[in-house]
Design a protein around this motif. Sequence first.
Motif, PDB file in Angstrom:
ATOM      1  N   VAL A  83      21.048  80.455  40.573  1.00 60.52           N
ATOM      2  CA  VAL A  83      22.402  80.498  41.138  1.00 60.52           C
ATOM      3  C   VAL A  83      22.618  81.832  41.846  1.00 60.52           C
ATOM      4  N   GLN A  84      22.224  82.921  41.207  1.00 58.64           N
ATOM      5  CA  GLN A  84      22.404  84.245  41.799  1.00 58.64           C
ATOM      6  C   GLN A  84      21.630  84.377  43.110  1.00 58.64           C
ATOM      7  N   LEU A  85      20.399  83.879  43.145  1.00 57.60           N
ATOM      8  CA  LEU A  85      19.602  83.969  44.364  1.00 57.60           C
ATOM      9  C   LEU A  85      20.264  83.198  45.507  1.00 57.60           C
ATOM     10  N   LEU A  86      20.763  82.002  45.208  1.00 56.46           N
ATOM     11  CA  LEU A  86      21.439  81.213  46.237  1.00 56.46           C
ATOM     12  C   LEU A  86      22.715  81.907  46.721  1.00 56.46           C
ATOM     13  N   LEU A  87      23.484  82.482  45.796  1.00 54.54           N
ATOM     14  CA  LEU A  87      24.720  83.170  46.190  1.00 54.54           C
ATOM     15  C   LEU A  87      24.416  84.462  46.946  1.00 54.54           C
ATOM     16  N   GLN A  88      23.356  85.152  46.576  1.00 54.38           N
ATOM     17  CA  GLN A  88      22.970  86.355  47.321  1.00 54.38           C
ATOM     18  C   GLN A  88      22.551  85.988  48.741  1.00 54.38           C
ATOM     19  N   GLY A  89      21.880  84.846  48.885  1.00 54.41           N
ATOM     20  CA  GLY A  89      21.543  84.355  50.222  1.00 54.41           C
ATOM     21  C   GLY A  89      22.794  84.056  51.029  1.00 54.41           C
ATOM     22  N   MET A  90      23.808  83.493  50.373  1.00 52.30           N
ATOM     23  CA  MET A  90      25.083  83.230  51.037  1.00 52.30           C
ATOM     24  C   MET A  90      25.694  84.539  51.540  1.00 52.30           C
ATOM     25  N   VAL A  91      25.676  85.567  50.694  1.00 48.39           N
ATOM     26  CA  VAL A  91      26.255  86.854  51.072  1.00 48.39           C
ATOM     27  C   VAL A  91      25.517  87.445  52.272  1.00 48.39           C
ATOM     28  N   VAL A  92      24.195  87.370  52.280  1.00 47.00           N
ATOM     29  CA  VAL A  92      23.416  87.881  53.417  1.00 47.00           C
ATOM     30  C   VAL A  92      23.813  87.148  54.700  1.00 47.00           C
ATOM     31  N   SER A  93      23.960  85.837  54.615  1.00 46.54           N
ATOM     32  CA  SER A  93      24.362  85.058  55.794  1.00 46.54           C
ATOM     33  C   SER A  93      25.763  85.439  56.267  1.00 46.54           C
ATOM     34  N   LEU A  94      26.691  85.618  55.323  1.00 45.18           N
ATOM     35  CA  LEU A  94      28.044  86.037  55.697  1.00 45.18           C
ATOM     36  C   LEU A  94      28.039  87.438  56.303  1.00 45.18           C
ATOM     37  N   GLN A  95      27.214  88.330  55.778  1.00 46.30           N
ATOM     38  CA  GLN A  95      27.117  89.685  56.337  1.00 46.30           C
ATOM     39  C   GLN A  95      26.557  89.652  57.757  1.00 46.30           C
ATOM     40  N   THR A  96      25.665  88.717  58.021  1.00 45.87           N
ATOM     41  CA  THR A  96      25.123  88.561  59.372  1.00 45.87           C
ATOM     42  C   THR A  96      26.225  88.143  60.337  1.00 45.87           C
ATOM     43  N   ILE A  97      27.079  87.232  59.904  1.00 46.38           N
ATOM     44  CA  ILE A  97      28.225  86.832  60.732  1.00 46.38           C
ATOM     45  C   ILE A  97      29.161  88.025  60.922  1.00 46.38           C
ATOM     46  N   GLU A  98      29.408  88.768  59.855  1.00 45.90           N
ATOM     47  CA  GLU A  98      30.298  89.929  59.932  1.00 45.90           C
ATOM     48  C   GLU A  98      29.774  90.974  60.911  1.00 45.90           C
ATOM     49  N   GLN A  99      28.469  91.167  60.956  1.00 49.44           N
ATOM     50  CA  GLN A  99      27.893  92.161  61.881  1.00 49.44           C
ATOM     51  C   GLN A  99      28.199  91.819  63.337  1.00 49.44           C
ATOM     52  N   SER A 100      28.187  90.551  63.658  1.00 49.54           N
ATOM     53  CA  SER A 100      28.436  90.139  65.041  1.00 49.54           C
ATOM     54  C   SER A 100      29.905  89.909  65.368  1.00 49.54           C
ATOM     55  N   TYR A 101      30.716  89.618  64.338  1.00 50.85           N
ATOM     56  CA  TYR A 101      32.108  89.241  64.566  1.00 50.85           C
ATOM     57  C   TYR A 101      33.045  90.001  63.626  1.00 50.85           C
ATOM     58  N   SER A 102      32.879  91.312  63.560  1.00 45.17           N
ATOM     59  CA  SER A 102      33.628  92.127  62.589  1.00 45.17           C
ATOM     60  C   SER A 102      35.141  92.137  62.830  1.00 45.17           C
ATOM     61  N   ASP A 103      35.587  91.737  63.985  1.00 46.89           N
ATOM     62  CA  ASP A 103      37.033  91.636  64.230  1.00 46.89           C
ATOM     63  C   ASP A 103      37.626  90.369  63.601  1.00 46.89           C
ATOM     64  N   TYR A 104      36.751  89.471  63.124  1.00 49.80           N
ATOM     65  CA  TYR A 104      37.207  88.165  62.665  1.00 49.80           C
ATOM     66  C   TYR A 104      36.852  87.853  61.212  1.00 49.80           C
ATOM     67  N   ILE A 105      35.989  88.652  60.597  1.00 49.91           N
ATOM     68  CA  ILE A 105      35.616  88.446  59.199  1.00 49.91           C
ATOM     69  C   ILE A 105      35.376  89.794  58.545  1.00 49.91           C
ATOM     70  N   LYS A 106      35.898  89.947  57.328  1.00 45.99           N
ATOM     71  CA  LYS A 106      35.742  91.184  56.544  1.00 45.99           C
ATOM     72  C   LYS A 106      35.300  90.807  55.139  1.00 45.99           C
ATOM     73  N   ILE A 107      34.193  91.423  54.687  1.00 50.66           N
ATOM     74  CA  ILE A 107      33.665  91.170  53.347  1.00 50.66           C
ATOM     75  C   ILE A 107      33.940  92.398  52.489  1.00 50.66           C
ATOM     76  N   THR A 108      34.491  92.159  51.299  1.00 54.35           N
ATOM     77  CA  THR A 108      34.795  93.226  50.354  1.00 54.35           C
ATOM     78  C   THR A 108      34.120  92.898  49.025  1.00 54.35           C
ATOM     79  N   PHE A 109      33.555  93.926  48.413  1.00 53.29           N
ATOM     80  CA  PHE A 109      32.936  93.777  47.090  1.00 53.29           C
ATOM     81  C   PHE A 109      33.830  94.453  46.070  1.00 53.29           C
ATOM     82  N   LYS A 110      34.056  93.766  44.950  1.00 59.63           N
ATOM     83  CA  LYS A 110      34.879  94.308  43.884  1.00 59.63           C
ATOM     84  C   LYS A 110      34.145  94.190  42.562  1.00 59.63           C
TER      85      LYS A 110
END
Length: 111
Positions: A83-110
């Motif tokens: 489960v952790q590996l799959l969710l970490q893969g999700m985070v990497v994919s979301l971070q890739t989107i954030e790198q290209s579209y940072s005006d439209y998506i923000k990821i925060t870790f808590k």
Amino acid sequence: MIKVTIKQTSDQKIAAFTVEGHANFDKYGSDIVCAGVSAVTFGSLNAVEALTHVVPEIEQGGEGGYLHWQVPNRLPEETEDKVQLLLQGMVVSLQTIEQSYSDYIKITFKK
């Protein structure tokens, strides 16, 4: 803007995540940022269910664009690792989107 909040345990495991808001990159039906985030998050949850047999309990809201999922407690270690590996893969994919579209998506870790 889409706001993604990743809640982590003290040992950096993903305990839960929340996605809320809309990207407003383009009009409804043409918003590639929203479509990308939706595909990544729901694809990841579907992968968790298909590959680990952990059925995600999803909390979802309508027009506000809301998705929340918490990792179940007390999973067997091997299942939790998958489960952790799959969710970490999700985070990497979301971070890739954030790198290209940072005006439209923000990821925060808590913690």
